[in-house]
Write a protein that holds these residues in place. Sequence first.
Motif, PDB file in Angstrom:
ATOM      1  N   THR A 181     189.450 -24.118  51.336  1.00  0.00           N
ATOM      2  CA  THR A 181     190.061 -22.797  51.493  1.00  0.00           C
ATOM      3  C   THR A 181     189.330 -21.743  50.677  1.00  0.00           C
ATOM      4  O   THR A 181     189.576 -20.544  50.846  1.00  0.00           O
ATOM      5  CB  THR A 181     191.544 -22.828  51.053  1.00  0.00           C
ATOM      6  N   TRP A 182     188.419 -22.175  49.804  1.00  0.00           N
ATOM      7  CA  TRP A 182     187.741 -21.212  48.925  1.00  0.00           C
ATOM      8  C   TRP A 182     186.867 -20.245  49.700  1.00  0.00           C
ATOM      9  O   TRP A 182     186.663 -19.112  49.263  1.00  0.00           O
ATOM     10  CB  TRP A 182     186.902 -21.953  47.890  1.00  0.00           C
ATOM     11  N   SER A 183     186.345 -20.658  50.842  1.00  0.00           N
ATOM     12  CA  SER A 183     185.541 -19.725  51.633  1.00  0.00           C
ATOM     13  C   SER A 183     186.404 -18.584  52.151  1.00  0.00           C
ATOM     14  O   SER A 183     185.953 -17.440  52.236  1.00  0.00           O
ATOM     15  CB  SER A 183     184.867 -20.456  52.792  1.00  0.00           C
ATOM     16  N   GLY A 184     187.671 -18.896  52.475  1.00  0.00           N
ATOM     17  CA  GLY A 184     188.593 -17.837  52.881  1.00  0.00           C
ATOM     18  C   GLY A 184     188.936 -16.919  51.723  1.00  0.00           C
ATOM     19  O   GLY A 184     189.067 -15.698  51.894  1.00  0.00           O
ATOM     20  N   ILE A 185     189.106 -17.499  50.528  1.00  0.00           N
ATOM     21  CA  ILE A 185     189.364 -16.692  49.335  1.00  0.00           C
ATOM     22  C   ILE A 185     188.171 -15.786  49.053  1.00  0.00           C
ATOM     23  O   ILE A 185     188.330 -14.603  48.729  1.00  0.00           O
ATOM     24  CB  ILE A 185     189.656 -17.601  48.126  1.00  0.00           C
ATOM     25  N   GLN A 186     186.985 -16.354  49.189  1.00  0.00           N
ATOM     26  CA  GLN A 186     185.775 -15.558  48.971  1.00  0.00           C
ATOM     27  C   GLN A 186     185.720 -14.377  49.945  1.00  0.00           C
ATOM     28  O   GLN A 186     185.410 -13.250  49.552  1.00  0.00           O
ATOM     29  CB  GLN A 186     184.542 -16.430  49.166  1.00  0.00           C
ATOM     30  N   ARG A 187     186.034 -14.633  51.210  1.00  0.00           N
ATOM     31  CA  ARG A 187     186.009 -13.555  52.203  1.00  0.00           C
ATOM     32  C   ARG A 187     187.035 -12.479  51.867  1.00  0.00           C
ATOM     33  O   ARG A 187     186.780 -11.279  51.997  1.00  0.00           O
ATOM     34  CB  ARG A 187     186.280 -14.129  53.590  1.00  0.00           C
ATOM     35  N   GLU A 188     188.211 -12.925  51.400  1.00  0.00           N
ATOM     36  CA  GLU A 188     189.259 -11.981  51.033  1.00  0.00           C
ATOM     37  C   GLU A 188     188.822 -11.102  49.861  1.00  0.00           C
ATOM     38  O   GLU A 188     189.034  -9.889  49.862  1.00  0.00           O
ATOM     39  CB  GLU A 188     190.524 -12.751  50.665  1.00  0.00           C
ATOM     40  N   LEU A 189     188.185 -11.703  48.870  1.00  0.00           N
ATOM     41  CA  LEU A 189     187.774 -10.950  47.692  1.00  0.00           C
ATOM     42  C   LEU A 189     186.586 -10.035  47.991  1.00  0.00           C
ATOM     43  O   LEU A 189     186.512  -8.920  47.479  1.00  0.00           O
ATOM     44  CB  LEU A 189     187.421 -11.918  46.561  1.00  0.00           C
ATOM     45  N   GLN A 190     185.671 -10.505  48.822  1.00  0.00           N
ATOM     46  CA  GLN A 190     184.520  -9.668  49.147  1.00  0.00           C
ATOM     47  C   GLN A 190     184.896  -8.503  50.055  1.00  0.00           C
ATOM     48  O   GLN A 190     184.168  -7.516  50.112  1.00  0.00           O
ATOM     49  CB  GLN A 190     183.431 -10.518  49.808  1.00  0.00           C
ATOM     50  N   SER A 191     186.039  -8.613  50.733  1.00  0.00           N
ATOM     51  CA  SER A 191     186.508  -7.463  51.508  1.00  0.00           C
ATOM     52  C   SER A 191     186.981  -6.347  50.585  1.00  0.00           C
ATOM     53  O   SER A 191     187.038  -5.179  50.986  1.00  0.00           O
ATOM     54  CB  SER A 191     187.654  -7.891  52.436  1.00  0.00           C
ATOM     55  N   ARG A 192     187.315  -6.697  49.341  1.00  0.00           N
ATOM     56  CA  ARG A 192     187.743  -5.699  48.361  1.00  0.00           C
ATOM     57  C   ARG A 192     186.587  -5.283  47.437  1.00  0.00           C
ATOM     58  O   ARG A 192     186.616  -4.200  46.867  1.00  0.00           O
ATOM     59  CB  ARG A 192     188.899  -6.252  47.516  1.00  0.00           C
ATOM     60  N   ASP A 193     185.617  -6.167  47.286  1.00  0.00           N
ATOM     61  CA  ASP A 193     184.462  -5.876  46.441  1.00  0.00           C
ATOM     62  C   ASP A 193     183.228  -6.432  47.137  1.00  0.00           C
ATOM     63  O   ASP A 193     182.887  -7.609  46.985  1.00  0.00           O
ATOM     64  CB  ASP A 193     184.643  -6.510  45.058  1.00  0.00           C
ATOM     65  N   GLY A 194     182.566  -5.598  47.919  1.00  0.00           N
ATOM     66  CA  GLY A 194     181.428  -6.052  48.700  1.00  0.00           C
ATOM     67  C   GLY A 194     180.270  -6.532  47.865  1.00  0.00           C
ATOM     68  O   GLY A 194     179.398  -7.253  48.353  1.00  0.00           O
ATOM     69  N   ALA A 195     180.211  -6.146  46.590  1.00  0.00           N
ATOM     70  CA  ALA A 195     179.111  -6.559  45.714  1.00  0.00           C
ATOM     71  C   ALA A 195     179.416  -7.852  44.971  1.00  0.00           C
ATOM     72  O   ALA A 195     178.602  -8.307  44.173  1.00  0.00           O
ATOM     73  CB  ALA A 195     178.808  -5.452  44.707  1.00  0.00           C
ATOM     74  N   ALA A 196     180.593  -8.455  45.230  1.00  0.00           N
ATOM     75  CA  ALA A 196     180.959  -9.682  44.536  1.00  0.00           C
ATOM     76  C   ALA A 196     180.006 -10.807  44.916  1.00  0.00           C
ATOM     77  O   ALA A 196     179.644 -10.967  46.081  1.00  0.00           O
ATOM     78  CB  ALA A 196     182.398 -10.066  44.873  1.00  0.00           C
ATOM     79  N   ASP A 197     179.606 -11.589  43.936  1.00  0.00           N
ATOM     80  CA  ASP A 197     178.655 -12.667  44.160  1.00  0.00           C
ATOM     81  C   ASP A 197     179.398 -13.938  44.573  1.00  0.00           C
ATOM     82  O   ASP A 197     180.359 -14.348  43.921  1.00  0.00           O
ATOM     83  CB  ASP A 197     177.858 -12.924  42.883  1.00  0.00           C
ATOM     84  N   THR A 198     178.921 -14.572  45.653  1.00  0.00           N
ATOM     85  CA  THR A 198     179.568 -15.780  46.167  1.00  0.00           C
ATOM     86  C   THR A 198     179.587 -16.890  45.129  1.00  0.00           C
ATOM     87  O   THR A 198     180.616 -17.550  44.926  1.00  0.00           O
ATOM     88  CB  THR A 198     178.836 -16.277  47.427  1.00  0.00           C
ATOM     89  N   GLY A 199     178.446 -17.107  44.466  1.00  0.00           N
ATOM     90  CA  GLY A 199     178.379 -18.158  43.461  1.00  0.00           C
ATOM     91  C   GLY A 199     179.341 -17.930  42.310  1.00  0.00           C
ATOM     92  O   GLY A 199     179.932 -18.875  41.781  1.00  0.00           O
ATOM     93  N   LEU A 200     179.512 -16.671  41.919  1.00  0.00           N
ATOM     94  CA  LEU A 200     180.427 -16.353  40.825  1.00  0.00           C
ATOM     95  C   LEU A 200     181.866 -16.656  41.210  1.00  0.00           C
ATOM     96  O   LEU A 200     182.624 -17.238  40.429  1.00  0.00           O
ATOM     97  CB  LEU A 200     180.280 -14.875  40.444  1.00  0.00           C
ATOM     98  N   ILE A 201     182.251 -16.274  42.432  1.00  0.00           N
ATOM     99  CA  ILE A 201     183.617 -16.533  42.895  1.00  0.00           C
ATOM    100  C   ILE A 201     183.887 -18.038  42.947  1.00  0.00           C
ATOM    101  O   ILE A 201     184.901 -18.526  42.442  1.00  0.00           O
ATOM    102  CB  ILE A 201     183.852 -15.891  44.269  1.00  0.00           C
ATOM    103  N   PHE A 202     182.958 -18.778  43.557  1.00  0.00           N
ATOM    104  CA  PHE A 202     183.135 -20.218  43.647  1.00  0.00           C
ATOM    105  C   PHE A 202     183.163 -20.858  42.261  1.00  0.00           C
ATOM    106  O   PHE A 202     183.912 -21.811  42.020  1.00  0.00           O
ATOM    107  CB  PHE A 202     182.015 -20.829  44.498  1.00  0.00           C
ATOM    108  N   GLY A 203     182.323 -20.345  41.354  1.00  0.00           N
ATOM    109  CA  GLY A 203     182.306 -20.892  40.003  1.00  0.00           C
ATOM    110  C   GLY A 203     183.626 -20.694  39.273  1.00  0.00           C
ATOM    111  O   GLY A 203     184.115 -21.600  38.595  1.00  0.00           O
ATOM    112  N   MET A 204     184.229 -19.521  39.431  1.00  0.00           N
ATOM    113  CA  MET A 204     185.506 -19.259  38.768  1.00  0.00           C
ATOM    114  C   MET A 204     186.631 -20.085  39.383  1.00  0.00           C
ATOM    115  O   MET A 204     187.525 -20.566  38.682  1.00  0.00           O
ATOM    116  CB  MET A 204     185.816 -17.759  38.837  1.00  0.00           C
TER     117      MET A 204
END
Length: 271
Positions: A181-204
């Motif tokens: 489900t983390w890929s969906g979380i990543q998509r949700e967060l990047q919709s709010r912050d387009g500059a968010a790094d995928t690796g950083l989100i997954f790492g957290m």
Amino acid sequence: MPFLTSALLNRFGVGTTLRAYAIASALLTIPPLFLLRDRPTTSSSSSNSTSSTTSPRPTGTVSFAFARHPTFWILQFGNVLQSMGYLMPSTYLASYANALGFPSITGPVFLALISLASVPGSLLIGLLNDTGLAATTVILISSVGSALPVFLLWGLGGHQVAVLVVFTLLYGFFAGGFSSTWSGIQRELQSRDGAADTGLIFGMLLGGRGLGFVLSGPVGGALLEVNCLKAQDFSGYATQYGPMIIYTGFTATLGAWGWFWTMGKRAMAAL
């Protein structure tokens, strides 16, 4: 691995098995690190042909703007809660089967079935993310799908091998796919912050999962001391593992904390 680990434990004991596992893990994981290479940078022609609604992230900078949004911490909270109970069946099913007098091979079989079922479970949960479903909806499917087998099968029918086999398959399928489900979380967060790094989100998110795993150890030990009843013949709830079964189902349900939070906000707005 469950069968190999069981054989090593029976023949060499805990200490030697742990040392062998540590050495094998190092030998299998460290050498490939030296084979990793950076991905080729995207050519300017392909980048020019790709349209984006957000400005690209400057090279060498990392954006933490998504961490200032409540959505991240709500989803992270559910991730930690789910992780605090996720390992309970994998950790204690073998000893649970032994307490009920099942053959010694039963425990490793249960563990192998959980791992086996997690493979198609991860694929399905990942596909659901790709269909465009909301991240909270996909998390709800994984959470409820894993909580119901805990409450209904392990709790009520935990004295029968056939019922436990069905439980391990369903639990492994839905709970094992939770990290997908983390890929969906990543998509949700990047919709709010387009500059968010995928690796950083997954790492957290992985860090939150690790925190839940660490906390689950002492919690599991404490839960075994709550109920001093020995194994009975009518339900898993009546055994020493009863509080742990309830806890596992409860934390699996709370993995969908983001969905409950969203529905609660909508209900409050409607009032």
